[in-house]
Each structure stands twice: as structure tokens, then as C-alpha cells.
Design a protein around this motif. Structure first.
Motif, mmCIF file in Angstrom:
data_model
loop_
_atom_site.group_PDB
_atom_site.id
_atom_site.type_symbol
_atom_site.label_atom_id
_atom_site.label_comp_id
_atom_site.label_asym_id
_atom_site.label_seq_id
_atom_site.Cartn_x
_atom_site.Cartn_y
_atom_site.Cartn_z
ATOM 1 N N MET A 45 13.494 3.368 -1.805
ATOM 2 C CA MET A 45 12.101 2.950 -1.725
ATOM 3 C C MET A 45 11.114 4.107 -1.722
ATOM 4 S SD MET A 45 12.620 -0.243 -1.622
ATOM 5 C CE MET A 45 11.068 -0.948 -1.169
ATOM 6 N N GLN B 158 13.201 7.011 -8.850
ATOM 7 C CA GLN B 158 12.449 7.503 -7.699
ATOM 8 C C GLN B 158 12.492 9.021 -7.641
ATOM 9 O OE1 GLN B 158 10.534 5.611 -6.447
ATOM 10 N NE2 GLN B 158 11.324 3.906 -5.276
ATOM 11 N N ILE C 111 10.151 -4.948 7.324
ATOM 12 C CA ILE C 111 10.131 -4.044 6.171
ATOM 13 C C ILE C 111 9.488 -4.743 4.984
ATOM 14 C CG2 ILE C 111 11.562 -2.727 4.587
ATOM 15 C CD1 ILE C 111 13.624 -2.532 6.825
ATOM 16 N N LYS C 112 9.820 -6.016 4.864
ATOM 17 C CA LYS C 112 9.293 -6.782 3.758
ATOM 18 C C LYS C 112 7.773 -6.804 3.815
ATOM 19 C CE LYS C 112 10.750 -11.199 2.168
ATOM 20 N NZ LYS C 112 11.542 -12.328 2.618
ATOM 21 N N SER D 171 5.791 -4.615 5.335
ATOM 22 C CA SER D 171 5.113 -3.336 5.171
ATOM 23 C C SER D 171 5.305 -2.758 3.775
ATOM 24 C CB SER D 171 5.579 -2.366 6.242
ATOM 25 O OG SER D 171 6.981 -2.271 6.202
ATOM 26 N N ARG D 172 6.482 -2.895 3.242
ATOM 27 C CA ARG D 172 6.697 -2.270 1.919
ATOM 28 C C ARG D 172 6.888 -3.315 0.827
ATOM 29 N NH1 ARG D 172 8.760 3.572 3.158
ATOM 30 N NH2 ARG D 172 8.850 3.399 5.391
ATOM 31 N N ARG D 173 7.151 -4.490 1.242
ATOM 32 C CA ARG D 173 7.319 -5.609 0.318
ATOM 33 C C ARG D 173 8.347 -5.305 -0.758
ATOM 34 N NH1 ARG D 173 1.854 -5.877 -1.551
ATOM 35 N NH2 ARG D 173 2.136 -7.912 -2.467
ATOM 36 N N PHE D 174 9.256 -4.417 -0.486
ATOM 37 C CA PHE D 174 10.374 -4.136 -1.381
ATOM 38 C C PHE D 174 9.952 -3.850 -2.806
ATOM 39 C CE2 PHE D 174 12.798 -5.934 2.089
ATOM 40 C CZ PHE D 174 13.767 -4.979 2.175
ATOM 41 N N LYS D 175 8.808 -3.241 -2.931
ATOM 42 C CA LYS D 175 8.400 -2.822 -4.265
ATOM 43 C C LYS D 175 8.665 -1.339 -4.373
ATOM 44 C CE LYS D 175 5.406 -6.147 -6.218
ATOM 45 N NZ LYS D 175 4.392 -6.978 -5.627
ATOM 46 N N PRO D 176 9.697 -0.958 -5.086
ATOM 47 C CA PRO D 176 10.023 0.461 -5.104
ATOM 48 C C PRO D 176 9.000 1.307 -5.860
ATOM 49 C CG PRO D 176 11.554 -0.773 -6.478
ATOM 50 C CD PRO D 176 10.667 -1.763 -5.825
#
Lengths: 1117, 261
Positions: free
Chosen positions: A440, A323, B252-253, B255-260
Motif C-alpha cells: 500500500m 509501488q 484500515i479500509k 483510512s486507506r480504503r485499500f487503494k494502492p
């Protein structure tokens, strides 16, 4: 400690259970088991089980980290390589492997200096021409095995741009004893690679086969393979060659040994009897990396096998590094974990969260640049000091000879260390959900650095550096010239910038790969441009200093200082009496001082490498002209604001000293944006009207037909608090009347006691001080109560209304907020100018009127108070980019900002705010920014605007601006990025063009030329015409009269056009109602008389209402 | 149907600002008829107009209807039947908007004539010109600058009337204190009889006091069910916390779906 660990492991099981619940796998089971009866009791009041009690208790104790851990589980799940991919890869790999194994032994010997070998293979060797100077005879000896190595094998790879490393061990007999010198080894390895590549070309299951470099190092080529079919979309494969560990003795490559002859490299005749030459640690490492690969791989395997938590930690760290785009490979990270395991700082019993935290704490205080670390046990290897003299960063591997970080530049390591420190701080900050910024949020270059240096003519610079490099380092780096250039430039910049920069980091371009049928030199010719840039994170205080103080003149260091700085260095006597060498930079205004690093870098590169400043490109002060007053000779906003603040301080003193007032003045607060340096165009204190028409102490506007309008002069508003009294009347009108009486008295006393021209109005007093007009308003909390007061059935109630909220904002909340913002500017001097830039950007995009000023200020303030994952920016432009990014990427319907200026908010306060945010009615306020100074209603400043539609539109524009900026600054390197501030007028329904000469600030437009101010005498005994803003008045009238039909957009800073957008419902056919007949006209629809909004009449009204101001009204088709 | 019937009463005519107007607004008018007529809007002579353009002024409307006859007075309001604000110290600048208007004619016959009109005269006629735009803003700005003496006078007269008013109010309250015919006494805050202020704050204070009194009488942790309940409540609060936590994750899941990446 032990007890706690035990506890943790228990709760982890629970968490895992819970996650399974969320994935929807378990509930089906449980509902089957317990049946409908259980469903009924699944409320909050069901009987708890012992396990649940345990879990809840722990949740209470470890709330934060539990939330953290839940998120960790989620993200690990997300980046795990999918089972389908694993299966597919295994099939594919089996085919590849059998194909590779089937390559026959080749007994023929080839001379690699000739083309015959390449012709035979039909692929080119992945080496540059320089390497092929020596005569090398190559014979292909069959390898025994192909292995999967690296992260995929260890089980810590990330399922995004997944690269699987295959490793082939070249048999020892391929190389002769003498091949270790002069790149013969590398040439043979390349030949071997080409040999394999030529065989792979025939394989059907490969879609694409290319060469690439490992970590951009031009001496280590690899084969890059893209599998065919769907697998190719998920992953790619690198085939890497290493050699048998018994090929050479390791000590041949000790850092002090020379393996690259000067005569060979520089093509000069070797003198007879000359010694072997300077040590070549860099070259040596390029061989060692192959020699030690097997040993380190086994070591990692042993350390990490079946240690799930360690592997998870590596994955997390890899995500974290990626990141941040740090040039730290996963291999280094794994080795670091192994080292810490060896040191017993971490172990597999710890949770991944604890491991990661420990790694960061370790890195934060590590000193690999002076105290390197080693995985080797024993004393038989070269000493650590030896490594330190030859490498910037030292981390020795298992063998004790190979420096894992041999390619790592100092900047990269310092960045890693700095980021670790920040990461620990973020973890410890209970007020944010630190997981998001840590793992993130990608960090982009433009956001990260305050100042970026790019080179327009890199090849020239490279040549200049190579020409001036000492022979020893040339020999050391050999053909890896980019590394030499990077290190040299880094040293120069870090020495030159010194304390000014927290961090200097090289930015390397994308990885380079080319088809196997092309030579490197050919491939580089078309398309690939080798480039390098540097990013600086500046120290806000040191970066703006205009003097670099050197050592006292009589010390020997002074000579070095002079040698480094050249003519710029001069002897100076300082106020403290010291006489030292010093460099003085030419900068006066704050904006110029912020650009000192640019001046400094320009000077140094010109001095050392003869690079003219026209060939350098700085991303730092492009936007300065937006905060400069063009009509006043480019005076910067900060200087004018400072003048206002000084005058205000004097006025404050005068006010406190006023006597003979019925109540004393207890406090005076400034509330205008200028008091926190947030006003792009502060009042200048110049009255050009020499012959004003006056009434008492105030000037009037001349009503003559062609009289010139006075220049727009803003007032600086302040709130006056009087000492306590119980005698204020209990009726609103009487209260206001008494207030007016106070204004009258204050004006009178100011005139008589301090001889300041003052004029009283019912609602305020205007007073002139140093040519600046201040507008004072007496405020008392009782007025707010009186506005709220309402009598209902004989009972007095206090009800919030828009009027009372506005009054409270102006008189109670604004002084506090303004004070806090002023403090923020003192702490971060880039804040004020950044707000100005943001406000101008909004205004230029015609959205300025829809964003209350305080909301813009708070949004920019968030960049400074909530900077995670970064640090607060030191340059206004960087702050603007970040504010735009924050605005554009946040989903405001689900996220809020809690801005904490001085640690006034506790965690509980923030949780409470979050609850209120979640429970707000129909998403109003849409943009939710709360502070500790909001009074009873959180996010009070955005309570009415910006509306959801406006925010969405602004987000769209911000995204466009950012895309443009990234391209313009980082790729095209354009000189002016002002096009980002030019709006598009298409898409609006009606455009109202105004008379330019009547528009305030029209001399500050983007396209206006700079002019110097005609020096005229300041008329000091009369208050000029203030706050006469015809466009504002026009807009007010338009909005109040036609706000229900249309939206109006205008650029406050000199915009000569008002854009109008009809609301979607004006086209609708309506019924007639007495209460709602506004602007309706009759239309006949199918014989019936219906009603519709009369748009044509409204457009004509625009012309009527703006009589004298409007030039023409154009309807966009 | 209902609305149709209502619009029937209204007559629609275009109201021009000047002869050159191309697309003027349409105003709708009818006879003002409500149950209770006030003196300033006498029945039979008052015309009720809606959708009056924001810039229209008294003289302009008089001009518009000048063919029907003489207009006695023009009353503007933002809404029909709005109360007329009493004289205030701070003059609130009325915001520009579409208005309603009551036109009072001199004679009843003139009103009838007005209702028969087929065309209105432009507002800018008979030597009148509505002040708009730059001229208006300059005038407003200049008018806001008062001489100190004038302001002072205004303050003094207002305070005088205000004082008089409060005095007379106090007198009235005193009178209320007296026994009326049936022997009742009204309790006011100015009188001899002690009373409390009737405000929301005081009321809620009293209520809170009552509540706490009640609580003090209550026995806690006395019966077993009470102890059980407090324990349960503790667990419930913990559960709620946990639920909130989980909700956050879900959010959070989403909105961002834990995709870094």
C-alpha cells in the motif's frame, strides 16, 4: 506440509465467506432466515456451530497470516477491473476489430526512403531518421486477426492506468529474407504500424491516437489509443505488431550473430572481404521479441488458465513492483511465475500469499546475473554461457533464443532482488502489519535514495559517452543509444562506488508519446527532454571512508586500478604494513565524509568523460550548513557534540572517584539532547568574558546600563544517582533540602579534589570541565513517590500529577531514553544530524516550542527503527525527507508508532499498546509514540504537546515543504533549498519584533554570514553565565500570563520575531465572573454592559513585559 | 440575571502602568466581604480586586490607590480565598498570570473613599518603576546564584526546624498512645502496639490476599456448568480476537480504503 495446505484451503473459504459478510451481501440473507430470535443471540455467548469452531481455531493458529489474507482479498477486490468497464470495452473492441479487419489489401509497393508513402497515408512513420538509410520496398499484406494479449487477457491486470494490449501478427510475406539486418525489419514494421494508424484515424470511437515506445525502447514503437467517452478515462489500448514465428529461423538471432553491419551504422565504406563484425545480441533481441511473442503467449496461457491463485499472485507482485517503480514489466513477472510453476516451486493449490512469499524467497537468492534461468527444455539452443557473455541479466524464454530480460539493466535486477529480500524480512517481522508497507505504500525517489545524481547537460554527456564507447558495443546497441549510455554509466558508477553503495539504480523519466502526424525528431524538439538520473542507496559505514584501497603495487591488478582511477591513484603505505595503490579523498568532518561519494562521482565523470562538476547535480548534502556552527567557522554539530561527550566521560570518572561523600555516586547519566547528538548547536566551551563579575565560582550578569550581554551558553544536564540509603526523609521539603546539601557537598568535593570550578544551587550543581558547563542533579525515586503522595481520609494514596510525571520523565525515563537514542546514533550515524535538521525545520517554521524535543527525536527515530518498506537511511537529508513524509502522511488519529530500540517489546506488548491507544480519552495524546521506556503511561513524551491543532498545522507545513523539495530538487535542480526553512508570517495576528543583538543564536540564522571565531583565552577558573536566554524567559512569561488567550510561535535558533495567534474564543462576548475575569473589558452591547477580552491591553502588555527586549509590536491586519 | 447582580457590586476602573499607557486593563474591585474574616484581611478595611495585570506589584497598587489613602498591606493570590503557602525550602517561582489582590487600608474611611474613586493613578508614579523585561530577568538570574555559605546556612536552619517539628510530632503521637478519659487508645505507627502502615499499597495487598483466600476455598471444574462455562469462555476469547481482527480491517479500509495507487 500437505496437511497444512489442506487446512489453509479450508480457512480460505471461510475468509471468503467473511469478506462477503463485510460487503453487506450476506447479513440480509441470514437475518431473513433466522428471524429476530437469532438476532438476540448474536452476542459473544451464542452457541457455536462446528464450522465456526473450526474457523476460530484456525484464526488462533494463523492469526497473522489470516489478517494478512483478509487484506489481500480487499486489495484484490479493489484493483479488479470493474465489470462495467469490461462490458464497455468489449463493445468498443468489437467496433475496433471489425474496423481493423476491414482494412483492404494493398497491392501497391512503396519505397520507404521517400516521402511519398507518408504523404499517401497522411501519418508519419514512428522511426528516427537514422533508420531510413536503407532502401526498403514495402507492400501492405493484410493480417488475418487482432488478438487481445497480455495481462488483460490473462486476467491479471490492475485497474489503475489500465493498458490493454492488442496484438496484430504481420504476415510473413511482408518481410524478405534480407530484412533482418540493418533495421530494415524495424522500418517495415513501422510502416505497417503507420498504415494501421492511418486507417484508425478515421474511426469515430477513438478519441486520441498516438505513438509511444514499449518500455522506452526507441526501436519498438506502438500505437497508443485512447477510446472515446467514459471508457477513455479508465483505460488505454496499445496496438503492438509481432510477426509470424516462421518469418525467420530463430538461430539467425543467436546472441553471437551479427545482424547490424558496422558499415551501415557508422556510414563508412565497407572494406572488401571484412568479416561480418561483432555480435549484436541487443539488436537481435529487438527482432526476437516479435518472433517469439506468439509462442510465449500460448505458453503463459496454458500455464495460467483457470489458475486463480497464480493470477492473484501475479497481480500482487505487479502492485508490489509498481509501488517501487521498478522497471520490471508485468510480462517478466508472469514469465517468472510460469518458470517457478515449471520448477514445481509453486502451484495453484497454494494461496496467493504463499505463492508471493515463495517468489520472493526465490528472487532473494536468485543470481540471474551469473546463473541465468531458462524456460526452454532441450539442448539444441545456444548455451547459457553464451548468453551471459552478451547480456547482463539472463532469463530465457520458451524458445531458448530470446532473453526476456534483454533490456533489464543490472541495477534494476539488483533492486528487484534487494526488494525481495526486504519483503521476506517484512513478512517475517511479526511486529508490523507488513501488508501496508508491502503493497500500500508508494516509494518515492526522494525517500528511497540516500544520494541522487542528476545531469544538467545530458545531451553532452550522452555524446561524450557515445564518442568514447568501443565500436563493438556501439554496433550492439545500434540506435538504442539510451540503453548504451545507461549501461556504461552504471558500470562506471558501480565500479567507482564499489562497497560504498548497496544499490545503484537508474531513474528513467516518464514514458514518451507523440501524435501520429509528427515525426519523432520533431516531437522530441518541443517539450520532451531525454534525461537520466541515478539513485544510490549507500552503506552508512563504507560510504564515509576516505580511502579506497586497491591491490598491492606488485600485482598486475594494480595496473588496472591505476588505469581506472587515473592520477588519483597513488602508492600508499598503510598501518598494517601493506603497500598498495589507493585513492584518498579530501574530507575531514563527518559531514564532509558523508559527501565523499559526491566527490568521487565528480572526479570519475570528469576523468572519463570530461564532464565538469558544475554540470552534475547531486541531491545529498544540500542541508549540511544547517548543522554547521556559522559563528565558529562552520564547525559541524557532530564534532562539537563529540567534544561534549568526551568531557562528560572525564567528568564521570572524576565524579566516581569523589571521596568523603556521605553516599557514593553510583551512576551518572547524561540527559541533554547533545548526549545523543541531537542538539543542533551544542555548547562550544568558549568563555569570551575575560573580566567576569563573579560570586563564588559562578559569573553574574553585569547590570550596568550598556554592558554587553554574555553569549548564550547552554548547560549539559546530567542525572546523578547515589548509592542506596534508607535514611532519606519522608517529607518532600526536607527531602529537597537534603538534596541541596548533597549538591553543596559535591560542589565542594569537586573543587577541592579535582580542582574543577563548581557551584551548588538548591536544585543542581554546575561544574566546569574542559570549558564546558555540566549541570548535575541528584535524583532519587523516592522524590517522585513523595510528590505523588496524598493523604485522603487517613489513607496514603499515590496520585499521578503533572509535577510527578515531569519529575519522573526527567530523572528516570530520560536517562534511559537518552541512552537508547545514543545507541541508535551509534548504529545509524545519520540519526543525530537528522534530528538536528528536523528540529531546525520545526523551529524555522515557528513550531519548535510546541514540539517537545523528545517527541521530535522519537519521530525521527521511527524513520530508523520502522523503515519499512525501505531500509534505514544513510544520509541525514534523506532521513529528514522521510520524517517529514511520515509526519505528513500518517493519520495520527487512527495510527500510533511503537518504537522498539533493542527488541525490548514483544508482539503482545505492541497489541496491548494498540488497545490502550484505541481506548485513549478524547484523542489525547494525539500524536502517540510509545517506546519500551515509557514507564506506566505509554507515549509519555507527547502527553501534553503537540496538541491536535499543532500536529495538523505541522502536517500542513510538512506537506508544503515536501512538495517544494520534490520540485526544487528533482525538477528545477536548484542550488539552495533553504527556502523550505523560511516561514510565512502572514496569517498571524500580532508580530513582536525583538532586538536582534539580544536574541541568542542570532549568528546562526539562515541569512547570517559565516564568521570565524576570534581565538580568545579561555577563562578556566570560573563558570560563565549559563542558560540565560532572555527570549525564553519572555516567552515563558507570555505563555503563563496570556496562554489562555493566544498562542505564541518563535524560532529558537535566532528568530527575532514572535508570532502571536489569538485563540478563536477571544472575540466572544462573555459574562463577568469573579473567578474568570481575566483581561476582560466592558463593552456595551445593545445598551447592556457585557464583557470581552481586552486585546489592545494585552498587546500593550507584550510591550511592557518585554521591556528592553522588544523592538516593536505590529498588529497584522 | 444572577451574574448581573453580582457584577453590580464591582466597580470598574482602568489601571495604567504609566501616564503614556493608551489601552490599559480594567480592574474590578469591591469591598472584601466574606463570612469569616482573617486577621490579615480585616473586615471593613479590605478592598478585593480582580483582573490585576500580571506585572503589577505591591508598590504599584499602593500608588494606584494613593489618592484614597494609605495602604497598609497588599496580598496577591492567583485565586480568591487561596490558602497562603507556608514557608518552604525551595522557593517556587510564581508564574506570571492575572491575579486577585487584597488591599488593606489603614482606616475604614479610606476604603470608602477608594470605592468612590473615579480615576486611578498610574502604577509608575511617586518615583516607583515596576521592574520588567531585561532588567527583571537579569536580576532574577543573578539572585539565583547564592554564595555557598548562604546556602549552607539556609539548609542548616531549615533542617533544624524540620527536626524540631518531627520530634514534637513524635512526642504528640506518643501522647496519643496513652489511654484517654474513656479508656480509648489511639494506635499510631510509632507506638508499642503493632499496626500496619495506612497506605493504598498495603490496603490493596490485604484485599488481594483476602481475595485469594476466598478463591482457594472455591471448587473449580466440579459442577458441569462450570466446565461448560470455561469452554464457553475460551470460545468467547477466540471470538473476541477475531472481532478485533475484523475491526482492524475495517479501520484500515476506512483510512486507506485499500487503494494502492
Amino acid at each position: 506440509m500437505v496437511k497444512r495446505e489442506l487446512k489453509n484451503s479450508v480457512s480460505e473459504e471461510e475468509t471468503a465467506l467473511d469478506v462477503a459478510n463485510e460487503n453487506g451481501k450476506r447479513p440480509i440473507q441470514s437475518s431473513n432466515k433466522d428471524g429476530p430470535k437469532r438476532m438476540k443471540t448474536k452476542s459473544l455467548y451464542r452457541q457455536p456451530t462446528a464450522a465456526e469452531l473450526n474457523r476460530l481455531q484456525e484464526t488462533e493458529n494463523l492469526f497473522n497470516s489470516n489478517l494478512f489474507r483478509l487484506q489481500v482479498e480487499e486489495v484484490l477486490q479493489e484493483v479488479k477491473v470493474k465489470e462495467k468497464t469490461v462490458k464497455r470495452f468489449q463493445e468498443w473492441y468489437n467496433i475496433l476489430k471489425s474496423h481493423l479487419i476491414s482494412i483492404p489489401e494493398d497491392v501497391k509497393e512503396y519505397d520507404l526512403t521517400e516521402k511519398a508513402f507518408e504523404k499517401h497515408l497522411k501519418v508519419k512513420l514512428p522511426v528516427t531518421n537514422e533508420i531510413r538509410k536503407s532502401k526498403v520496398i514495402f507492400r501492405f499484406h493484410k493480417f488475418t486477426d487482432v488478438e487481445i494479449v497480455g495481462s488483460y487477457m490473462l486476467g491479471c491486470s490492475i485497474d489503475s492506468k489500465l493498458v490493454i494490449d492488442l496484438q496484430i501478427t504481420v504476415p510473413a510475406e511482408t518481410y524478405t529474407k534480407n530484412d533482418s539486418v540493418n533495421y530494415k525489419y524495424h522500418l517495415k514494421r513501422a510502416a505497417y504500424l503507420a498504415y494501421i494508424a492511418s486507417h484508425l484515424r478515421k474511426l469515430e470511437s477513438i478519441e486520441e491516437i498516438k505513438y509511444t515506445y514499449l518500455h522506452n525502447c526507441s526501436t519498438k514503437p506502438l500505437i497508443h489509443v485512447k477510446p472515446n467517452g467514459k471508457l477513455g478515462n479508465h483505460l488505454s489500448v496499445h496496438i503492438n505488431l509481432v510477426c509470424d514465428s516462421d518469418t525467420y529461423k530463430l538461430h539467425r538471432f543467436s546472441p553471437t550473430r551479427n545482424n547490424l553491419r558496422e558499415s551501415w551504422l557508422l556510414s563508412v565504406e565497407q572494406q572488401e572481404g571484412a568479416d561480418v563484425g561483432p555480435p549484436t545480441p541487443h539488436y537481435n533481441s529487438s527482432v526476437l521479441t516479435d518472433l517469439t511473442a506468439a509462442e510465449n503467449q500460448t505458453f503463459l496461457n496454458e500455464t495460467l488458465v483457470n489458475k486463480e491463485n497464480l493470477k492473484q499472485a501475479i497481480i500482487l507482485l505487479k502492485i508490489w513492483v509498481r509501488q517501487r517503480k521498478l522497471q520490471v514489466s508485468g510480462h517478466v513477472m508472469s514469465m517468472l511465475i510460469a518458470y517457478l510453476v515449471q520448477m514445481k516451486r509453486i502451484n495453484n493449490i497454494m494461496s496467493s500469499y504463499q505463492i508471493v512469499r515463495n517468489v520472493w524467497i526465490y528472487l532473494k537468492s536468485s543470481e540471474w546475473d551469473t546463473k541465468g534461468i531458462s524456460l526452454h527444455k532441450g539442448q539444441d539452443t545456444p548455451s547459457m554461457e553464451e548468453f551471459h557473455t552478451h547480456f547482463p541479466i539472463v532469463f530465457l524464454d520458451r524458445s531458448g533464443y530470446y532473453n526476456v530480460c534483454w533490456q533489464m539493466c543490472k541495477g534494476t535486477y539488483f533492486a528487484l532482488r534487494r526488494e525481495s529480500g526486504l519483503a521476506v524480512d517484512m513478512l517475517d517481522n511479526g511486529k508490523i502489519n507488513s501488508f501496508i508497507p508491502l503493497f500500500m505504500t508508494p516509494v518515492s525517489i526522494l525517500m528511497q535514495f540516500d544520494h541522487i545524481l542528476k545531469f544538467k547537460n545530458f545531451p553532452k554527456l550522452k555524446q561524450a559517452i557515445l564518442d568514447r564507447a568501443p565500436k563493438s558495443s556501439k554496433v550492439n546497441y545500434g540506435l538504442d543509444q539510451l540503453a548504451l549510455v545507461t549501461d556504461t554509466l552504471y558500470d562506471l558508477l558501480s565500479k567507482g562506488l564499489g562497497e560504498r553503495a548497496h544499490l545503484i539504480l537508474q531513474i528513467v523519466e516518464e514514458e514518451f508519446s507523440w501524435p501520429v502526424t509528427k515525426t519523432v525528431n520533431n516531437a522530441k524538439k518541443n517539450g520532451y527532454v531525454e534525461n537520466l538520473s541515478f539513485g544510490f542507496i549507500l552503506d552508512a559505514v563504507n560510504a564515509i571512508s576516505v580511502v579506497d584501497r586497491g591491490p598491492p603495487a606488485n600485482l598486475p591488478d594494480a595496473e588496472l586500478f591505476r588505469a581506472f582511477w587515473g592520477d588519483k591513484s597513488e602508492l600508499r603505505r598503510f598501518q598494517d604494513g601493506a603497500i598498495t595503490e589507493a585513492c584518498v579523498w579530501d574530507a575531514r568532518a563527518l559531514a564532509e565524509r558523508r559527501a565523499v561519494p559526491r566527490q568521487l562521482v565528480n572526479y570519475l565523470l570528469a576523468l572519463k568523460y570530461d564532464i565538469p562538476s558544475t554540470e552534475l547535480y547531486h541531491i545529498c548534502s544540500q542541508l549540511d550548513e544547517l548543522t554547521a556552527r556559522k559563528s565558529a567557522g562552520g564547525q559541524q554539530m557532530e564534532e562539537s557534540a563529540l567534544a561534549v561527550l568526551q568531557a562528560f566521560d572525564e567528568l564521570r570518572r572524576d565524579l566516581r572517584a569523589l571521596s568523603q561523600l556521605p553516599l557514593d555516586i553510583s551512576a551518572v547519566y547524561g540527559i541533554s539532547p547533545v548526549f545523543s547528538y541531537c542538539e543542533p548547536f551544542p555548547a562550544l566551551g568558549i568563555n569570551l568574558d575575560r573580566n567576569p563579575r563573579r560570586r563564588a565560582n559562578a559569573s553574574l550578569i553585569k547590570e550596568l546600563h550598556n554592558a554587553k550581554l554574555p553569549e548564550y551558553t547552554p548547560v549539559n544536564k546530567a542525572i546523578v544517582e547515589l548509592s542506596h540509603s534508607g535514611k532519606w526523609p519522608g517529607e518532600l521539603d526536607a527531602f529537597r533540602c537534603l538534596k541541596a546539601a548533597f549538591h553543596l557537598q559535591i560542589a565542594e568535593r569537586l573543587s577541592s579534589q579535582h580542582a574543577l570550578p563548581a557551584h551548588a544551587y538548591p536544585a543542581h550543581v554546575d561544574v566546569l570541565r574542559n570549558g564546558l558547563v555540566f549541570r548535575l542533579q541528584v535524583a532519587h525515586p523516592k522524590e517522585i513517590t513523595l510528590v505523588r503522595r496524598e493523604v485522603e481520609r487517613g489513607v496514603v494514596r499515590h496520585k499521578e500529577s503533572e509535577e510527578s510525571a515531569a519529575l519522573q520523565c526527567d530523572t528516570v525515563l530520560m536517562p534511559r531514553l537518552r541512552g537508547a537514542l545514543h545507541g541508535l546514533h551509534q548504529k545509524h550515524p545519520a540519526f543525530g544530524p537528522a534530528v538536528c535538521l528536523f528540529v531546525r525545520w520545526l523551529s524555522c517554521q515557528l513550531l519548535g516550542d510546541h514540539w517537545p524535543r523528545s517527541v521530535s527525536e522519537l519521530l525521527v527515530g521511527a524513520v530508523f527503527t520502522l523503515p519499512a518498506p525501505l531500509q534505514p537511511p544513510a544520509q541525514p537529508a534523506a532521513a529528514l525527507y522521510r520524517a517529514l513524509k511520515l509526519l505528513a502522511t500518517t493519520d495520527w488519529s487512527t495510527h500510533m508508532l511503537a518504537i522498539d530500540f533493542n527488541d525490548d517489546m514483544s508482539r503482545e506488548d505492541i497489541t496491548e499498546l494498540e488497545r490502550k491507544f484505541a481506548g485513549r480519552e478524547n484523542q489525547t495524546p494525539y500524536l502517540f509514540i510509545a517506546t519500551a521506556y515509557d514507564g506506566p503511561q505509554p507515549s509519555v513524551w507527547s502527553r501534553r504537546s503537540p496538541t491536535k491543532q499543532v500536529v495538523l498545522r505541522t502536517q500542513l507545513v510538512a506537506r508544503g515543504t515536501l512538495d517544494y523539495l520534490e520540485k526544487a530538487l528533482l525538477v528545477d535542480m536548484v542550488d539552495s533549498i533553504l527556502p523550505a526553512f523560511v516561514p510565512s508570517l502572514s496569517g498571524y495576528d500580532v508580530l513582536i519584533y525583538l532586538q536582534k543583538r539580544l536574541v541568542p543564536h542570532c549568528t546562526e540564522r539562515l541569512d547570517a554570514a559565516q564568521s570565524s571565531l576570534a581565538e580568545e583565552a579561555v577563562v578556566d577558573d570560573v563558570i560563565p553565565v549559563v542558560e540565560f536566554h532572555p527570549v525564553d524567559r519572555y516567552l515563558d512569561e507570555l505563555r503563563s500570563a496570556y496562554g489562555e488567550f493566544a498562542l505564541f510561535f518563535h524560532d529558537r535558533y535566532g528568530g527575532d520575531v514572535i508570532a502571536v495567534l489569538w485563540k478563536p474564543d477571544v472575540k466572544e462576548i462573555k459574562e463577568f465572573q469573579t473567578l474568570n475575569a481575566n483581561a476582560l473589558e466592558q463593552v456595551s452591547v445593545g445598551g447592556e454592559t457585557k464583557y470581552r477580552v481586552n486585546k489592545e491591553a494585552i498587546v500593550e502588555d507584550f510591550q511592557i513585559l518585554g521591556d528592553g527586549l522588544v523592538k516593536e509590536v505590529i498588529i497584522n491586519k | 440575571m444572577k451574574s448581573n447582580k453580582r457584577t453590580h457590586d464591582f466597580r470598574a476602573l482602568e489601571l495604567k502602568i504609566s501616564e503614556q499607557s493608551i489601552s490599559p486593563h480594567t480592574i474590578y474591585f469591591k469591598e472584601h466581604s466574606v463570612r469569616e474574616h482573617s486577621s490579615d484581611k480585616p473586615s471593613g478595611r479590605t478592598l478585593f480586586i480582580v483582573n490585576v495585570p500580571p506585572y503589577a506589584d505591591e508598590k504599584g497598587l499602593k500608588n494606584a490607590f494613593s489618592e484614597a489613602g494609605t495602604v497598609n498591606s497588599v496580598i496577591f493570590a492567583t485565586k480568591p480565598n487561596a490558602e497562603i503557602q507556608s514557608e518552604k525550602f525551595t522557593k517556587e517561582t510564581c508564574k506570571l498570570s492575572f491575579k486577585v489582590c487584597y488591599l488593606v487600608f489603614k482606616k475604614v474611611s479610606e476604603l470608602n473613599k477608594a470605592l468612590e474613586l473615579t480615576e486611578l493613578r498610574p502604577m509608575n508614579s511617586n518615583g516607583h518603576e515596576i521592574i520588567v523585561g531585561m532588567k527583571k530577568w537579569i536580576q532574577e538570574h543573578n539572585a539565583a546564584v547564592e554564595l555557598p555559605q548562604v546556602l549552607k546556612e539556609r539548609i542548616e536552619t531549615f533542617m533544624k526546624t524540620h527536626d524540631n517539628k518531627t520530634q514534637s510530632e513524635q512526642k504528640q503521637e506518643k501522647q496519643l498512645e496513652q489511654q484517654d478519659d474513656e479508656g480509648w487508645i489511639t494506635v499510631t505507627k510509632g507506638g508499642k502496639v503493632q499496626s500496619f502502615a495506612r497506605t493504598e499499597k498495603v490496603e490493596s495487598k490485604i484485599m488481594a490476599k483476602e481475595e485469594s483466600k476466598k478463591k482457594r476455598k472455591e471448587l473449580k471444574n466440579f459442577y458441569t456448568f462450570q466446565i461448560r462455562e470455561t469452554k464457553m469462555k475460551h470460545i468467547v476469547s477466540l471470538r473476541q480476537k477475531f472481532e478485533e481482527d475484523k475491526k482492524k480491517i475495517v479501520q484500515i479500509k476506512q483510512s486507506r480504503r485499500f487503494k494502492p495507487f
